[in-house]
Write an enzyme that holds these catalytic residues in place. Structure first.
Site, short mmCIF file in Angstrom:
data_model
loop_
_atom_site.label_atom_id
_atom_site.label_comp_id
_atom_site.label_asym_id
_atom_site.label_seq_id
_atom_site.Cartn_x
_atom_site.Cartn_y
_atom_site.Cartn_z
N THR A 93 16.50 -24.44 -32.55
CA THR A 93 17.76 -24.18 -31.86
C THR A 93 18.30 -25.45 -31.24
O THR A 93 17.56 -26.39 -30.99
CB THR A 93 17.57 -23.13 -30.75
OG1 THR A 93 18.82 -22.87 -30.15
CG2 THR A 93 16.62 -23.67 -29.68
N THR A 164 11.48 -34.83 -28.60
CA THR A 164 11.41 -36.25 -28.28
C THR A 164 10.04 -36.86 -28.54
O THR A 164 9.94 -38.07 -28.76
CB THR A 164 11.78 -36.52 -26.82
OG1 THR A 164 10.95 -35.70 -25.97
CG2 THR A 164 13.23 -36.20 -26.56
N ASP A 165 8.99 -36.06 -28.52
CA ASP A 165 7.65 -36.62 -28.64
C ASP A 165 7.45 -37.47 -29.89
O ASP A 165 6.84 -38.52 -29.85
CB ASP A 165 6.61 -35.50 -28.67
CG ASP A 165 6.18 -35.09 -27.26
OD1 ASP A 165 5.18 -34.39 -27.11
OD2 ASP A 165 6.88 -35.50 -26.30
N LYS A 242 9.52 -43.97 -27.41
CA LYS A 242 9.58 -43.18 -26.19
C LYS A 242 8.64 -43.83 -25.19
O LYS A 242 7.42 -43.89 -25.40
CB LYS A 242 9.15 -41.73 -26.47
CG LYS A 242 9.22 -40.83 -25.23
CD LYS A 242 8.98 -39.36 -25.58
CE LYS A 242 9.00 -38.51 -24.33
NZ LYS A 242 8.83 -37.08 -24.60
#
Lengths: 421, 614
Positions: A93, A164-165, A242
């Site tokens: 989603t 994001t990982d 990240k």
């Protein structure tokens, strides 16, 4: 006698607790705890022996029509020349919604809150997968590449919503697989989930979509560049990482400044870049038999050899300029003799490996190690999978050394170090 | 107590209190301190989104805030961190704050929950960087004893305080993060309170127990009251009543406000349908293109439009004073950042001429019994603004007065927002459910404070204070402070006089306060050096007048007590050289005039007596 097992989620019930009767919404019954929501909104998690069900007043949640959350943008430009951007969701989603009656958070297909922020761009959402980013695999990257290519064949740019990982891994994989692309491919995520009013998802999406309307013919990652909502930074996928577990500006370009900045409706691309081409050319193969070894003092020869066995290439994250302990060098030589490729990057992340400076480095060169200069370790891993998957073995070293997509920086920018602004 | 026109409203009065007590020493979900220097580290800006958190019907208050479309600027203070910047998930709940909440719950005879479930209460006006406030019920169903019977406590909650508003205007609000995250214990009562005095008594009784439960923050804004009052026309929540003494004032103000609204409603009931059907709004900017009104002109130049609408039946009912409908509307539009509102009851005026007014009345087809509104605002908010105005008019005329208001310092209240419905809370999944065992609860009962009267007797007895002094100290929530300072400086009567009298006088004189940590340090030094009262008072004076910290003050020459020889020298000089004769009645005063330094009056008197014999 009514039992908790008979009560359906979302039912309105009367119950008694501590000598008082209350009306509330039944949420959950599990083990010895019953969870109910009071009329003031608070949840109570009560031991079963403390709460008594008096009456079920109404069953289940009424189906509430999900109405458009914002009025449709009145001043949306109806214009055939409008740019069209595809939004691909990989985590199931793009948005979330909260049902306050029960407190439940669930996925939402309604992207009104995004489309309203990009009035001059037509956006088309599509869910292509439903996977937590930490569960992603090279097979998924290949699948993603196909979907992205299909979407670029029908739109001016593609935005990919991703956890994001592992976003840098995925975006780098896509970057290598696309030899040419007809529109920007911009990965985007959020550090604060989109059910929260403070979520960075909205601003990030706004920035990513605008980036996807330019002629940036590469793969980028768009996220906050600082703590404010004033601007969004785009990083070249193969230089991105990240760098913080939770900050909204966690993503940094390592060794260079961001390649694009979005602010108040307009995009500024700050570095030379490959422009979009006339066709989407994809090499959709990845060979996953590559491992990554984070060297540390006391890493044993046995453990090292186990991580090298049955792999075609190994990325080592060495210390400093690209070093490992002497004890491992014989194993490295042996591996090279068996036809494996051993490649060196640095745990420092910033700066370039250089095996010429110290004796250890020189010994590693003699053992056959290939230094990868300032390529990021995770990017090197993905690149090795790409090169092994699509090119003959003889070309491996040459291609790993070659700067294919900007993954190697020729001139490191001095002012950008350690995430400093 | 204001009597007002007795329409029977007073007889239907129901009052409830929600009191928030700040807990000190550490924020609730991070390890930042609650006390802070006011240094600004940096600033950042955010826009909050209300939309993604809704499904189906949008919560009225959240919609309202979203429609105001604010940009929020945050000042990162020294006592804030990534948690306050909404850059990191919450840490473990602060143990001290939890303990204080549990003890307060037991003191108020509540049933403590075995499972503490933190929720997110959505707040999109910018005062919480995460877009919600973390809050949990700790206990329910208690009571507090008062002279007029038991007042039931519906719940005790533990929650985070919001960011502190620094400024507000031009579509932007600026907040400091120093207050964000400070733990609050919220005590909510049932509407069992009978009248204004009872409200004050109840607040004091509750306040005693919470403060005595430990770790209460002692600053002026550490206790905030919300008063919920109903006269039968809906519950009005009045937030931010800073002082107990304001409680009766806001209730009286509310009574008289509602009486005047009832009056208007009775006169104008036939117009309710008109407002429900949303009257016409005209853009009359062109009529004022060369007006003399500064406000209208500056709005036009800024690109705003001037709108007008006829409020049927409201002629004469808008102006301030007896009828406050004008203020009701002005409060509402001000929440949208709109400052240019005029109405027919006050026109011509403000640079708008009779001629302009006549033309406007004609255009708006204003009849004698009607009022006309003139508002300057941006096009983007005009539609929403007028929808809100008409819906508010319809609501007020039907005497549907449920809403949230804010208390001003003078006891008046102004409209803040529609009362939020229930649909704004969902679980805070970043914080696991806290388990409180029955064993823990049993142990905590040992720390429950004694009832106020018993505490007063105990203080009086243990410290040798009069019952009167002990009562003042306990009922003004200074017991903890008193005991702490008395343990450092073992002269309780001096401590009592200092905190009840000397310090407040000095603070008023210099317009500044001495914060608790500095007081602690001052009394530590006083205890170590065995200062007499006069030295202590002088030190406090120097701290306030010179802005010095206790250690610096203690080194001041001016602080050193006059020794025997010095006293002899001064008194001798006074005896010999004074114009009028020195005597026992005036010598102390004269010595004081001669020197700024403190001295022991008993010692001075002894010296005087021995010298004057000579």
């Amino acid at each position: 006698m009514v039992d908790w097992a008979d009560v359906v989620f979302g039912s309105t019930i009367m119950f008694s607790y501590s000598g008082t009767e209350y009306e509330g919404i039944f949420i959950h019954s599990d083990g010895d705890i019953v969870t109910v929501k009071l009329s003031n909104g608070y949840n109570l998690a009560l031991q079963k022996d403390q709460i008594k069900l008096v009456k079920i007043m109404s069953k289940g949640t009424e189906h509430v029509e999900s109405t458009a959350l914002l009025k449709p943008a009145k001043d949306r430009i109806e214009n055939a020349g409008k740019k069209h951007v595809s939004l691909l969701a990989t985590g199931g989603t793009i948005a979330s919604k909260v049902d306050y009656k029960t407190g439940a958070v669930s996925p939402s297909e309604d992207i009104g809150f995004i489309s309203d922020r990009v009035k001059d761009v037509e956006v088309t959402p599509e869910t292509i997968d439903n996977i937590l980013s930490e569960n992603i695999t090279p097979e998924k990257w290949i699948y993603m590449a196909g979907k992205i290519r299909d979407s670029l064949n029908r739109s001016d740019g593609c935005v990919v919503f991703h956890g994001t990982d592992t976003m840098s891994y995925s975006a780098s994989a896509i970057s290598f697989m696309f030899l040419d692309q007809t529109g920007p491919i911009v990965f985007v995520g959020s550090q604060r989930s989109s059910d929260r009013p403070s979520s960075d998802a909205f601003m990030n999406a706004e920035g990513a979509i605008h980036m996807a309307t330019t002629d940036f013919g590469e793969v980028g990652i768009a996220m906050h560049g600082n703590l404010s909502d004033e601007s969004i930074s785009m990083h070249r996928a193969v230089r991105s990482r990240k760098m913080h577990t939770s900050r909204r500006d966690a993503f940094r370009s390592i060794g260079e400044s961001e390649v694009g900045i979005y602010s108040q409706g307009s995009v500024r691309l700050t570095h030379p870049y490959r422009k979009t081409g006339v066709k989407n050319e994809v090499k959709p193969k990845l060979d996953p038999s590559v491992s990554m070894i984070y060297f540390y003092p006391s890493l044993s020869v046995e453990d090292f050899e186990r991580m090298v066995a049955r792999k075609k290439a190994v990325i080592i994250m060495g210390t400093g300029l690209g070093h490992v302990s002497h004890s491992l060098i014989p194993s490295i030589s042996q591996a090279m003799k068996e036809g494996k490729k051993i490649l060196m990057t640095s745990q420092c992340l910033y700066g370039s490996v250089n095996l010429n400076v110290y004796s250890t480095g020189r010994e590693l060169i003699r053992a056959g190690v290939l230094p990868l200069r300032n390529m990021l370790p995770e990017v090197a891993l993905v690149k090795a999978m790409y090169v092994l998957g699509n090119y003959e073995e003889e070309k491996f070293e040459e291609m790993m050394r070659e700067n294919l997509r900007g993954e190697i920086i020729e001139r490191e920018e001095a002012l950008v170090f350690g995430g400093a602004d | 107590m204001l009597e007002g026109k007795d329409k029977g409203l007073r007889s239907r009065i129901k009052i409830g209190l929600e009191i928030h007590f700040q807990v000190s020493d550490g924020k609730l979900f991070c390890r930042c301190p609650t006390e802070t220097a006011s240094n600004e580290l940096f600033r950042f800006e955010r826009r909050m989104i209300a939309t993604a958190s809704e499904m189906g019907s949008m919560d009225r208050a959240a919609k309202y805030e979203m429609e105001r479309n604010l940009l929020s600027e945050y000042v990162a203070s020294e006592n804030s961190c990534l948690v306050e910047y909404d850059e990191e998930p919450p840490h473990e709940v602060d143990g001290k704050a939890l303990k204080a909440a549990l003890i307060a719950s037991l003191a108020l005879n509540c049933k403590v929950l075995n499972n503490i479930f933190f929720m997110r209460k959505v707040v999109v006006d910018g005062s919480n960087t995460s877009g919600f406030q973390r809050t949990a019920i700790i206990a329910m169903n208690g009571w507090v004893a008062t002279s007029r019977g038991k007042v039931r406590i519906s719940s005790v909650s533990l929650e985070e305080d919001s960011a502190r508003l620094l400024e507000n205007g031009n579509g932007k609000s600026v907040y400091s993060l120093d207050r964000l995250g400070i733990p609050l214990i919220e005590i909510a009562t049932e509407p069992d309170i009978i009248d204004e005095e009872h409200a004050v008594e109840t607040a004091k009784a509750i306040g005693y127990f919470v403060q005595a439960s430990g770790f209460s923050r002692m600053t002026v804004d550490a206790i905030r009251q919300d008063v919920n009052v109903s006269f039968g026309y809906g519950r009005v929540e009045i937030k931010g009543v800073q002082k107990l003494s304001l409680i009766p004032e806001v209730i009286s103000y509310e009574l008289s406000r509602q009486e005047s609204l009832l009056d208007i409603s009775e006169r104008s009931s036939q117009y309710i349908g008109f407002y429900r059907d949303k009257p016409k709004v005209l853009d009359v900017t062109d009529m004022f293109s060369d007006t003399g009104s500064k406000i209208l002109l500056s709005n036009i130049r800024a690109g705003n439009r001037i709108y007008s609408t006829t409020l049927r039946g409201m002629g004469g009912l808008l102006k301030n004073g007896k009828y406050r409908m004008g203020k009701e509307l002005a409060d509402l539009v001000r929440r949208y950042g709109v400052k240019g509102l005029f109405h027919s009851d006050e026109l011509p005026g403000y640079g708008i001429t009779q001629e302009e007014v006549d033309r406007l009345w004609l255009k708006m087809k204003k009849a004698k019994e009607d009022a006309v509104l003139l508002i300057a605002c941006p096009i983007s908010i005009s539609e929403v603004l007028f929808i809100e105005i008409f819906s508010r008019m319809a609501k007020l005329l039907q005497m549907d007065l449920t809403e949230t208001r804010f208390a001003a310092d003078d006891g008046s209240t102004f409209f803040l927002r529609p009362m939020p419905g229930r649909e704004r809370m969902y679980p805070e999944t970043d914080v696991p459910i806290l388990k409180i065992s029955d064993e823990t609860i049993r142990t905590m009962r040992n720390d429950v404070p004694l009832p106020m009267e018993e505490t007063i007797s105990m203080i009086s007895r243990d410290y040798g204070l009069s019952a009167q002094d002990a009562s003042v100290i306990v009922s003004t929530f200074r017991k903890v402070q008193f005991e702490e300072l008395s343990s450092l400086y073992r002269h309780p009567k001096i401590v009592a006089r200092f905190i009840m009298q000397t310090l407040p006088e000095l603070e008023k004189k210099y317009g500044r306060k001495i914060e608790q940590p500095e007081l602690t340090r001052l009394f530590t030094i006083a205890g170590e050096r065995n200062w007499i009262r006069e030295v202590l008072e002088k030190a406090a004076d120097l701290m306030l007048s010179g802005g010095l910290d206790p250690d610096a003050v203690s080194r001041e020459k001016e602080l050193s007590q006059l020794g025997e020889d010095e006293l002899k020298e001064i008194i001798m000089r006074l005896i010999v050289s004074s114009e009028s004769e020195t005597n026992e009645r005036n010598i102390i005063a004269r010595v004081k005039k001669e020197t700024g330094r403190p001295f022991d009056p008993a010692q001075a008197m002894k010296v005087y007596r021995s010298l004057s014999k000579v």
